[in-house]
Design a protein around this motif. Structure first.
Motif, mmCIF file in Angstrom:
data_model
loop_
_atom_site.group_PDB
_atom_site.id
_atom_site.type_symbol
_atom_site.label_atom_id
_atom_site.label_comp_id
_atom_site.label_asym_id
_atom_site.label_seq_id
_atom_site.Cartn_x
_atom_site.Cartn_y
_atom_site.Cartn_z
ATOM 1 N N LEU A 1 3.496 -3.721 4.609
ATOM 2 C CA LEU A 1 4.239 -4.698 5.413
ATOM 3 C C LEU A 1 4.743 -5.779 4.469
ATOM 4 N N THR A 2 6.031 -6.045 4.506
ATOM 5 C CA THR A 2 6.551 -7.147 3.693
ATOM 6 C C THR A 2 6.883 -8.302 4.631
ATOM 7 N N THR A 3 6.258 -9.454 4.374
ATOM 8 C CA THR A 3 6.502 -10.614 5.230
ATOM 9 C C THR A 3 7.403 -11.613 4.509
ATOM 10 N N ASN B 1 10.800 -14.521 5.958
ATOM 11 C CA ASN B 1 12.138 -14.653 6.560
ATOM 12 C C ASN B 1 13.234 -14.681 5.508
ATOM 13 N N GLU B 2 12.843 -15.028 4.267
ATOM 14 C CA GLU B 2 13.842 -15.170 3.206
ATOM 15 C C GLU B 2 14.227 -13.833 2.575
ATOM 16 N N LEU B 3 13.542 -12.775 2.986
ATOM 17 C CA LEU B 3 13.707 -11.496 2.282
ATOM 18 C C LEU B 3 14.888 -10.709 2.836
ATOM 19 N N GLN B 4 15.682 -10.201 1.922
ATOM 20 C CA GLN B 4 16.867 -9.457 2.320
ATOM 21 C C GLN B 4 16.839 -8.083 1.665
ATOM 22 N N HIS C 1 18.405 -16.903 0.313
ATOM 23 C CA HIS C 1 17.616 -15.680 0.508
ATOM 24 C C HIS C 1 17.345 -15.045 -0.859
ATOM 25 N N ILE C 2 16.397 -14.139 -0.872
ATOM 26 C CA ILE C 2 16.140 -13.358 -2.093
ATOM 27 C C ILE C 2 16.050 -11.887 -1.697
ATOM 28 N N TYR C 3 16.298 -11.033 -2.683
ATOM 29 C CA TYR C 3 16.146 -9.606 -2.391
ATOM 30 C C TYR C 3 14.671 -9.248 -2.335
ATOM 31 N N GLU C 4 14.322 -8.450 -1.350
ATOM 32 C CA GLU C 4 12.943 -7.984 -1.183
ATOM 33 C C GLU C 4 12.647 -6.976 -2.294
ATOM 34 N N SER C 5 11.564 -7.196 -3.042
ATOM 35 C CA SER C 5 11.283 -6.296 -4.164
ATOM 36 C C SER C 5 9.842 -5.766 -4.183
ATOM 37 N N ASN C 6 8.947 -6.393 -3.451
ATOM 38 C CA ASN C 6 7.548 -5.938 -3.514
ATOM 39 C C ASN C 6 7.356 -4.567 -2.876
ATOM 40 N N GLY C 7 8.118 -4.303 -1.824
ATOM 41 C CA GLY C 7 7.957 -3.027 -1.101
ATOM 42 C C GLY C 7 8.170 -1.840 -2.025
ATOM 43 N N VAL D 1 -0.390 -5.658 2.869
ATOM 44 C CA VAL D 1 0.528 -6.654 3.401
ATOM 45 C C VAL D 1 0.943 -7.556 2.245
ATOM 46 N N SER D 2 2.243 -7.701 2.072
ATOM 47 C CA SER D 2 2.744 -8.528 0.975
ATOM 48 C C SER D 2 3.155 -9.891 1.515
ATOM 49 N N GLY D 3 2.628 -10.949 0.913
ATOM 50 C CA GLY D 3 3.007 -12.317 1.275
ATOM 51 C C GLY D 3 2.285 -12.822 2.513
ATOM 52 N N GLY D 4 2.490 -14.114 2.804
ATOM 53 C CA GLY D 4 1.966 -14.702 4.029
ATOM 54 C C GLY D 4 0.456 -14.859 4.061
ATOM 55 N N ILE D 5 -0.207 -14.731 2.909
ATOM 56 C CA ILE D 5 -1.677 -14.785 2.903
ATOM 57 C C ILE D 5 -2.163 -16.107 2.291
ATOM 58 N N PHE E 1 3.536 -21.224 7.466
ATOM 59 C CA PHE E 1 4.145 -19.987 7.965
ATOM 60 C C PHE E 1 3.475 -18.747 7.384
ATOM 61 N N ASP E 2 2.257 -18.930 6.920
ATOM 62 C CA ASP E 2 1.460 -17.804 6.419
ATOM 63 C C ASP E 2 0.521 -17.354 7.534
ATOM 64 N N PHE E 3 0.888 -16.244 8.185
ATOM 65 C CA PHE E 3 0.162 -15.820 9.392
ATOM 66 C C PHE E 3 -0.709 -14.586 9.185
ATOM 67 N N LEU F 1 -1.916 -9.036 0.016
ATOM 68 C CA LEU F 1 -1.508 -9.315 -1.364
ATOM 69 C C LEU F 1 -0.618 -10.540 -1.412
ATOM 70 N N PRO F 2 -0.750 -11.351 -2.475
ATOM 71 C CA PRO F 2 0.141 -12.500 -2.602
ATOM 72 C C PRO F 2 1.607 -12.043 -2.658
ATOM 73 N N GLY F 3 2.495 -12.887 -2.138
ATOM 74 C CA GLY F 3 3.914 -12.513 -2.093
ATOM 75 C C GLY F 3 4.600 -12.600 -3.436
ATOM 76 N N ASN F 4 4.163 -13.508 -4.285
ATOM 77 C CA ASN F 4 4.799 -13.616 -5.587
ATOM 78 C C ASN F 4 4.712 -12.265 -6.298
ATOM 79 N N PRO F 5 5.857 -11.745 -6.716
ATOM 80 C CA PRO F 5 5.885 -10.357 -7.192
ATOM 81 C C PRO F 5 4.903 -10.050 -8.333
ATOM 82 N N ALA F 6 4.794 -10.927 -9.318
ATOM 83 C CA ALA F 6 3.910 -10.615 -10.445
ATOM 84 C C ALA F 6 2.445 -10.657 -10.018
HETATM 85 P P1 AMP Z 1 4.230 -16.007 0.110
HETATM 86 O O1 AMP Z 1 3.024 -15.339 -0.455
HETATM 87 O O2 AMP Z 1 4.681 -15.381 1.373
HETATM 88 O O3 AMP Z 1 4.019 -17.483 0.233
HETATM 89 O O4 AMP Z 1 5.384 -15.787 -0.940
HETATM 90 C C1 AMP Z 1 5.279 -16.331 -2.245
HETATM 91 C C2 AMP Z 1 6.581 -16.177 -2.982
HETATM 92 O O5 AMP Z 1 6.852 -14.808 -3.151
HETATM 93 C C3 AMP Z 1 7.779 -16.759 -2.270
HETATM 94 O O6 AMP Z 1 8.623 -17.338 -3.231
HETATM 95 C C4 AMP Z 1 8.437 -15.551 -1.645
HETATM 96 O O7 AMP Z 1 9.814 -15.721 -1.451
HETATM 97 C C5 AMP Z 1 8.130 -14.476 -2.639
HETATM 98 N N1 AMP Z 1 8.031 -13.163 -1.981
HETATM 99 C C6 AMP Z 1 7.263 -12.869 -0.926
HETATM 100 N N2 AMP Z 1 7.393 -11.609 -0.552
HETATM 101 C C7 AMP Z 1 8.274 -11.063 -1.407
HETATM 102 C C8 AMP Z 1 8.819 -9.747 -1.528
HETATM 103 N N3 AMP Z 1 8.485 -8.778 -0.683
HETATM 104 N N4 AMP Z 1 9.717 -9.538 -2.513
HETATM 105 C C9 AMP Z 1 10.044 -10.523 -3.364
HETATM 106 N N5 AMP Z 1 9.542 -11.763 -3.312
HETATM 107 C C10 AMP Z 1 8.675 -12.040 -2.331
#
Ligand code: AMP
Ligand code: MG
Length: 391
Positions: free
Chosen positions: A173-175, A177-180, A190-196, A239-243, A248-250, A288-293
């Protein structure tokens, strides 16, 4: 907050093996054997020549009469007496009585007779029955990771299927709103979604192909529903991000609402502090944290070993190696550091650009250098551990 080693212990502790499946040999690459492989036949199963030459009874006599020939695959072999030889080829069955093969390079032939210039030892160039292995012996153990050599080996035993542990079905699951989605014009802010795709690709390298990627908006109810739905079919949910702890981390709340038991939240490491792990029955769940690295670091250190263990591996972690450091490192926060690095000729260099949002450094790395939490200073030339990313 727990330590890296405590967290790694927990992801292994809660890694129940998946059911066993019967799998075709040609589709078994990367699977782990669920039972010992017992040889159904001996190898070789008949006495055969290891070389092209002449088979004979080795009495010391160097002058022999050639009475026939035997080719690989022949079913009838001529009967051989002392003083006689038979032309023979690699892999051909040895005639009864013959005990030695002389290679053709050591023979002078004149019509039907040969002169052996260099007499080989008794039994030379003969592959005895079961020289490689005996029928009924265990040749590969439970937990063996199937590679091209083992597939070739089992094919040589005539096997068509084997018992292996299933690979997990995964939902990502990629969480955010900014992900495109890629392939569309990037909207402002917006940013391109890359974690998925990144996690999916890392999973494919483990031979895991049943992967679903679902995009979720930053809304509690959507996140609860998405977690609930994905658990119906997936064995492992990522689950990527939102943790993290933002408004808005749900994701953590959604895990709680879905009654997923929390094994840990937050690890004393950089990057990837807000890592979450839990399970519900046989299902396991990573936040998993959303930050890609950070996401990819956490994948290598926790998700990968968890999945390998569930898939039947006895050695689930990435190989830890050591190399000599080319630069000083300061670890001021008493956290375990996972640094993107390059290893060449046994020397390791941490790269500039370690921020958890930056994948450019990761894309050029072949190692994750590990600085333990209790180490403050590392000097040039120190021997350090790293995870080998060329697995
Ligand atoms: P978050 O863990 O949701 O607070 O996201 C942390 C950072 O990672 C934010 O800058 C997000 O925009 C970025 N991010 C979260 N999910 C993704 C994703 N799937 N692909 C690329 N960047 C992401
Ligand atoms: Mg987010």
């Amino acid at each position: 907050m727990i330590s890296v080693s405590e967290a790694q212990t927990l992801v292994i502790k809660y890694a129940e093996k998946l059911p066993i499946c019967n799998i075709e040999l040609e589709n078994s690459l990367g699977y782990f054997l669920a039972e010992d492989c017992i040889a159904p036949i001996s190898l070789p199963s008949f006495r055969q020549s290891a070389m092209d030459g002449y088979a004979f009874i080795n009495t010391g006599d160097k002058h022999l009469k050639v009475i026939g020939q035997v080719q690989a695959g022949d079913s009838i072999t001529p009967q051989l007496k002392s003083g006689e030889a038979i032309r023979i080829f690699t892999g051909a069955p040895l005639p009864d009585g013959a005990d030695t093969v002389v290679i053709q390079e050591h023979v002078n032939r004149d019509g039907d007779s040969i002169h052996i210039e260099k007499l080989p030892a008794l039994g030379a160039n003969v592959r005895p029955i079961a020289e490689q292995l005996k029928a009924g012996t265990t040749v590969l153990k439970t937990g063996h990771k199937i590679n091209e050599a083992s597939i070739g080996f089992m094919a040589g035993l005539g096997l068509t299927h084997l018992k292996a542990y299933q690979k997990p079905r995964i939902c990502i699951l990629t969480t955010g709103n900014e992900l495109q989605t890629r392939g569309t014009l990037l909207k402002p802010n917006h940013i391109y979604e890359s974690n998925g795709i990144m996690l999916e690709t890392a999973l494919k390298r483990l031979g895991v192909f049943d992967i679903q990627i679902v995009k979720v908006e930053d809304s509690l109810s959507q996140t609860i529903d998405a977690v609930h739905n994905s658990l119906k079919s997936a064995d492992v949910l990522l689950v990527s991000g939102g943790i993290s702890v933002g408004d808005f981390d749900f994701v953590r709340e959604a895990f709680q609402q879905n009654e997923i038991e929390e094994h840990f939240y937050k690890v004393n490491q950089k990057p990837g502090k807000p890592l979450w792990f839990g399970s519900k029955g046989s299902k396991s769940v990573f936040g998993l944290p959303g930050n890609p690295a950070s996401s990819l670091s956490c994948f290598y250190a926790y998700v990968l070993p968890h999945i390998q263990k569930r898939s039947g591996s006895l050695n689930p972690f990435l190989e830890k190696r050591t190399a000599f450091l080319t630069e000083k490192i300061k670890n001021i926060h008493s956290k375990t550091l996972f640094l993107k690095a390059g290893v060449y000729n046994n020397e390791i260099t941490p790269f500039t650009g370690q921020a958890s949002s930056m994948l450019n450094t990761f894309a050029n790395s072949n190692a994750l250098l590990i600085v333990p939490e209790q180490i403050e200073d590392l000097e040039i030339g120190d021997s350090v551990s790293y995870l080998d990313l060329n697995y």
